[in-house]
Motif scaffolding. Structure first.
Motif, PDB file in Angstrom:
ATOM      1  N   MET A   1       0.827  -1.209   0.000  1.00 26.44           N
ATOM      2  CA  MET A   1       0.000   0.000   0.000  1.00 26.44           C
ATOM      3  C   MET A   1       0.864   1.263   0.000  1.00 26.44           C
ATOM      4  O   MET A   1       0.518   2.265  -0.609  1.00 26.44           O
ATOM      5  N   GLU A   2       1.995   1.187   0.716  1.00 20.77           N
ATOM      6  CA  GLU A   2       2.880   2.352   0.776  1.00 20.77           C
ATOM      7  C   GLU A   2       3.426   2.684  -0.613  1.00 20.77           C
ATOM      8  O   GLU A   2       3.562   3.855  -0.980  1.00 20.77           O
ATOM      9  N   LEU A   3       3.725   1.631  -1.405  1.00 25.14           N
ATOM     10  CA  LEU A   3       4.241   1.833  -2.752  1.00 25.14           C
ATOM     11  C   LEU A   3       3.206   2.534  -3.638  1.00 25.14           C
ATOM     12  O   LEU A   3       3.533   3.444  -4.405  1.00 25.14           O
ATOM     13  N   ILE A   4       1.948   2.099  -3.495  1.00 25.76           N
ATOM     14  CA  ILE A   4       0.871   2.717  -4.274  1.00 25.76           C
ATOM     15  C   ILE A   4       0.694   4.177  -3.854  1.00 25.76           C
ATOM     16  O   ILE A   4       0.498   5.067  -4.699  1.00 25.76           O
ATOM     17  N   TRP A   5       0.772   4.417  -2.554  1.00 27.46           N
ATOM     18  CA  TRP A   5       0.631   5.786  -2.058  1.00 27.46           C
ATOM     19  C   TRP A   5       1.762   6.670  -2.590  1.00 27.46           C
ATOM     20  O   TRP A   5       1.530   7.804  -3.019  1.00 27.46           O
ATOM     21  N   GLN A   6       2.974   6.141  -2.595  1.00 28.13           N
ATOM     22  CA  GLN A   6       4.114   6.908  -3.115  1.00 28.13           C
ATOM     23  C   GLN A   6       3.940   7.199  -4.608  1.00 28.13           C
ATOM     24  O   GLN A   6       4.269   8.287  -5.087  1.00 28.13           O
ATOM     25  N   GLY A   7       3.431   6.219  -5.346  1.00 27.92           N
ATOM     26  CA  GLY A   7       3.182   6.419  -6.776  1.00 27.92           C
ATOM     27  C   GLY A   7       2.119   7.472  -7.024  1.00 27.92           C
ATOM     28  O   GLY A   7       2.254   8.312  -7.927  1.00 27.92           O
ATOM     29  N   THR A   8       1.054   7.436  -6.202  1.00 30.23           N
ATOM     30  CA  THR A   8      -0.004   8.440  -6.328  1.00 30.23           C
ATOM     31  C   THR A   8       0.523   9.828  -6.015  1.00 30.23           C
ATOM     32  O   THR A   8       0.230  10.808  -6.726  1.00 30.23           O
TER      33      THR A   8
ATOM     34  N   LEU B   1       3.333   6.902 -22.765  1.00 33.55           N
ATOM     35  CA  LEU B   1       3.082   6.556 -21.361  1.00 33.55           C
ATOM     36  C   LEU B   1       3.202   5.060 -21.096  1.00 33.55           C
ATOM     37  O   LEU B   1       3.740   4.655 -20.064  1.00 33.55           O
ATOM     38  N   THR B   2       2.700   4.233 -22.008  1.00 33.63           N
ATOM     39  CA  THR B   2       2.747   2.784 -21.776  1.00 33.63           C
ATOM     40  C   THR B   2       4.180   2.263 -21.820  1.00 33.63           C
ATOM     41  O   THR B   2       4.595   1.488 -20.952  1.00 33.63           O
ATOM     42  N   THR B   3       4.954   2.688 -22.824  1.00 34.91           N
ATOM     43  CA  THR B   3       6.328   2.205 -22.933  1.00 34.91           C
ATOM     44  C   THR B   3       7.205   2.778 -21.822  1.00 34.91           C
ATOM     45  O   THR B   3       8.117   2.099 -21.341  1.00 34.91           O
ATOM     46  N   ALA B   4       6.924   4.010 -21.408  1.00 35.60           N
ATOM     47  CA  ALA B   4       7.674   4.601 -20.297  1.00 35.60           C
ATOM     48  C   ALA B   4       7.398   3.848 -18.998  1.00 35.60           C
ATOM     49  O   ALA B   4       8.303   3.657 -18.173  1.00 35.60           O
ATOM     50  N   THR B   5       6.160   3.412 -18.827  1.00 31.85           N
ATOM     51  CA  THR B   5       5.802   2.640 -17.628  1.00 31.85           C
ATOM     52  C   THR B   5       6.561   1.320 -17.584  1.00 31.85           C
ATOM     53  O   THR B   5       7.089   0.925 -16.530  1.00 31.85           O
ATOM     54  N   VAL B   6       6.639   0.636 -18.724  1.00 26.21           N
ATOM     55  CA  VAL B   6       7.390  -0.619 -18.792  1.00 26.21           C
ATOM     56  C   VAL B   6       8.867  -0.379 -18.487  1.00 26.21           C
ATOM     57  O   VAL B   6       9.510  -1.151 -17.758  1.00 26.21           O
TER      58      VAL B   6
ATOM     59  N   SER C   1      11.013  -1.954 -15.360  1.00 27.93           N
ATOM     60  CA  SER C   1      12.215  -2.773 -15.563  1.00 27.93           C
ATOM     61  C   SER C   1      13.409  -2.230 -14.790  1.00 27.93           C
ATOM     62  O   SER C   1      14.318  -2.974 -14.428  1.00 27.93           O
ATOM     63  N   ARG C   2      13.401  -0.926 -14.536  1.00 26.17           N
ATOM     64  CA  ARG C   2      14.481  -0.312 -13.755  1.00 26.17           C
ATOM     65  C   ARG C   2      14.257  -0.417 -12.257  1.00 26.17           C
ATOM     66  O   ARG C   2      15.114  -0.046 -11.461  1.00 26.17           O
ATOM     67  N   GLY C   3      13.082  -0.906 -11.861  1.00 27.77           N
ATOM     68  CA  GLY C   3      12.760  -1.015 -10.446  1.00 27.77           C
ATOM     69  C   GLY C   3      12.198   0.254  -9.853  1.00 27.77           C
ATOM     70  O   GLY C   3      12.011   0.347  -8.636  1.00 27.77           O
ATOM     71  N   ASN C   4      11.915   1.252 -10.688  1.00 27.14           N
ATOM     72  CA  ASN C   4      11.333   2.515 -10.209  1.00 27.14           C
ATOM     73  C   ASN C   4       9.805   2.381 -10.164  1.00 27.14           C
ATOM     74  O   ASN C   4       9.086   2.968 -10.981  1.00 27.14           O
ATOM     75  N   PHE C   5       9.334   1.608  -9.204  1.00 28.50           N
ATOM     76  CA  PHE C   5       7.911   1.289  -9.165  1.00 28.50           C
ATOM     77  C   PHE C   5       7.042   2.504  -8.840  1.00 28.50           C
ATOM     78  O   PHE C   5       5.908   2.603  -9.307  1.00 28.50           O
TER      79      PHE C   5
END
Length: 232
Positions: free
Chosen positions: A1-8, A188-193, A197-201
């Motif tokens: 949940m913390e990861l999702i919050w950080q992404g938001t 946006l889609t390719t940047a997300t992938v 892959s870099r671990g920058n979730f």
């Protein structure tokens, strides 16, 4: 949940600060998918109308092919478009591979069957007597087609939304024909992938949220147009 919050949180900060790179990626995503959707409308609506109103040998097979095309895997589309645009391919002389134009072409191939199939369904669901009444009133063939399309405008807007939704969220074809090149073909889609892959979730989640926000904004606008056109 913390990861999702950080992404938001990251997504909100990117929007507030107007990160130039993210804005560039968002605009390119909208430009490529919007152009591909427009081209698919120019192909799909006339093709769907012809299939719905005409009777000719092989019509059933043609409609079956269109319906099959509605479920084409994007990676398959990307593969064949890449082969055609490769240096030794039939269209290699155009030198379009790994350009936004190649991505537009691939996305158009994905969206066109969706728009065509839904146009066929939209025209066929109209009362068959309507066409006969229009012809009986002396309407020309072009006038009949125009009036039928006008009558089916609500499901046609749904076809537009479906076509746009099919391409704005796809990744396989865009990656294969665009190459995910920085400041050239990165969407946006390719940047997300890439970020995943870099671990920058957190950044990947932020880009995903921005993609959903962009899609939501476009669909809200189209839905407003669609519902505005409803007969009370």
């Amino acid at each position: 949940m913390e990861l999702i919050w950080q992404g938001t949180k990251q997504a909100v900060l990117l929007l507030i600060h107007g990160d130039p790179e993210v804005l560039r990626i968002m605009l390119l995503s909208l430009q490529i998918s919007g152009t591909a959707t427009l081209l698919s409308l120019l192909i799909g609506i006339p093709s769907g109308t012809i299939l719905a109103l005409s009777r000719f040998p092989g019509r059933g097979i043609a409609i079956s092919l269109v319906n099959t095309g509605m479920g084409l895997p994007p990676v398959v589309v990307g593969l064949f478009v890449s082969i055609f645009l490769w240096r030794s391919g039939p269209l290699g002389f155009l030198e379009l591979l790994y350009t936004p134009s190649a991505m537009v072409l691939a996305q158009m191939v994905i969206a066109a069957p969706v728009v065509t199939g839904l146009t066929v369904a939209a025209i066929q669901q109209l009362n068959p007597r309507l066409r006969m009444q229009l012809m009986g009133l002396g309407a020309s063939r072009l006038q009949v087609v125009w009036l039928l399309l006008k009558e089916a405008r609500l499901p046609l807007v749904a076809a537009l939304m479906a076509g746009f939704g099919a391409v704005i969220s796809e990744i396989g074809a865009s990656m294969m024909v665009g190459g995910n090149i920085h400041r050239q073909t990165r969407v946006l889609t390719t940047a997300t992938v890439l970020e995943t892959s870099r671990g920058n979730f957190d950044m990947a989640i932020a880009l995903s949220l921005l993609l959903m926000l962009l899609t939501f904004g476009v669909n809200v606008t189209l839905t407003w147009i669609q519902q505005r056109g409803r007969t009370p």
